[in-house]
Design a protein around this motif. Structure first.
Motif, PDB file in Angstrom:
ATOM      1  N   UNK A   1      10.498  15.338  -9.682  1.00 26.08           N
ATOM      2  CA  UNK A   1      11.547  15.092  -8.306  1.00 26.08           C
ATOM      3  C   UNK A   1      11.158  13.674  -7.807  1.00 26.08           C
ATOM      4  N   UNK A   2      11.541  12.424  -8.447  1.00 26.91           N
ATOM      5  CA  UNK A   2      11.120  11.158  -7.826  1.00 26.91           C
ATOM      6  C   UNK A   2      11.931  10.879  -6.668  1.00 26.91           C
ATOM      7  N   UNK A   3      11.376  10.076  -5.663  1.00 21.90           N
ATOM      8  CA  UNK A   3      12.453   9.845  -4.452  1.00 21.90           C
ATOM      9  C   UNK A   3      13.506   8.987  -5.042  1.00 21.90           C
ATOM     10  N   UNK A   4      14.747   8.725  -4.068  1.00 21.24           N
ATOM     11  CA  UNK A   4      15.652   8.021  -4.511  1.00 21.24           C
ATOM     12  C   UNK A   4      15.380   6.721  -4.550  1.00 21.24           C
ATOM     13  N   UNK A   5      14.855   6.038  -3.149  1.00 21.38           N
ATOM     14  CA  UNK A   5      14.526   4.781  -2.964  1.00 21.38           C
ATOM     15  C   UNK A   5      13.433   4.281  -2.517  1.00 21.38           C
ATOM     16  N   UNK A   6      12.229   4.401  -3.334  1.00 22.50           N
ATOM     17  CA  UNK A   6      10.559   4.360  -2.985  1.00 22.50           C
ATOM     18  C   UNK A   6      10.680   2.849  -2.405  1.00 22.50           C
ATOM     19  N   UNK A   7      11.019   1.819  -2.983  1.00 24.68           N
ATOM     20  CA  UNK A   7      11.179   0.526  -2.400  1.00 24.68           C
ATOM     21  C   UNK A   7      11.304   0.385  -1.065  1.00 24.68           C
ATOM     22  N   UNK A   8      12.578   0.932  -0.740  1.00 22.52           N
ATOM     23  CA  UNK A   8      13.191   0.924   0.711  1.00 22.52           C
ATOM     24  C   UNK A   8      12.440   1.454   1.883  1.00 22.52           C
ATOM     25  N   UNK A   9      11.807   2.732   1.215  1.00 18.36           N
ATOM     26  CA  UNK A   9      11.025   3.224   2.108  1.00 18.36           C
ATOM     27  C   UNK A   9       9.565   2.642   2.505  1.00 18.36           C
TER      28      UNK A   9
ATOM     29  N   UNK B   1       0.837  -1.241  -0.151  1.00 18.17           N
ATOM     30  CA  UNK B   1       0.012   0.022   0.012  1.00 18.17           C
ATOM     31  C   UNK B   1       0.677   1.264  -0.271  1.00 18.17           C
ATOM     32  N   UNK B   2       2.147   1.405   0.890  1.00 20.82           N
ATOM     33  CA  UNK B   2       2.819   2.542   0.902  1.00 20.82           C
ATOM     34  C   UNK B   2       3.546   2.609  -0.567  1.00 20.82           C
ATOM     35  N   UNK B   3       4.072   1.544  -0.962  1.00 18.97           N
ATOM     36  CA  UNK B   3       4.640   1.648  -2.346  1.00 18.97           C
ATOM     37  C   UNK B   3       3.564   2.141  -3.521  1.00 18.97           C
ATOM     38  N   UNK B   4       2.358   1.811  -3.579  1.00 17.42           N
ATOM     39  CA  UNK B   4       1.288   2.114  -4.472  1.00 17.42           C
ATOM     40  C   UNK B   4       0.766   3.598  -4.358  1.00 17.42           C
TER      41      UNK B   4
END
Length: 79
Positions: free
Chosen positions: A32-40, A19-22
């Motif tokens: 300005x995309x985030x650097x590490x969206x999967x890790x977050x 849910x957080x990833x989606x």
């Protein structure tokens, strides 16, 4: 008993991480995309029990603030 708790935790981790990833992919700024969206997302999934405990504590505070004191001389929770 322990196995059931581990399965519940891991199931919650998977659901919250997804849910957080989606939500992150949908609500992120395209310039300005985030650097590490999967890790977050994985970190958010790991701490989901803390959010549940926080919601329970918040609801108990709301209940305690709505309780009327029985006499005038008692000190309320927000006094």
């Amino acid at each position: 008993m322990i196995i059931m708790l581990i399965v519940i935790y891991l199931g919650g981790w998977l659901a919250v991480a997804f849910a957080a990833h989606a939500a992150g992919r949908r609500l992120t700024d395209s310039e300005a995309p985030p650097d590490h969206p999967l890790l977050v997302s994985l970190a958010a999934g790991a701490v989901w029990p803390l959010l549940v405990v926080g919601l329970v504590e918040l609801s108990s505070i709301v209940v305690f603030t709505r309780v009327q004191p029985t006499t005038e001389s008692e000190v309320g929770i927000l006094a």
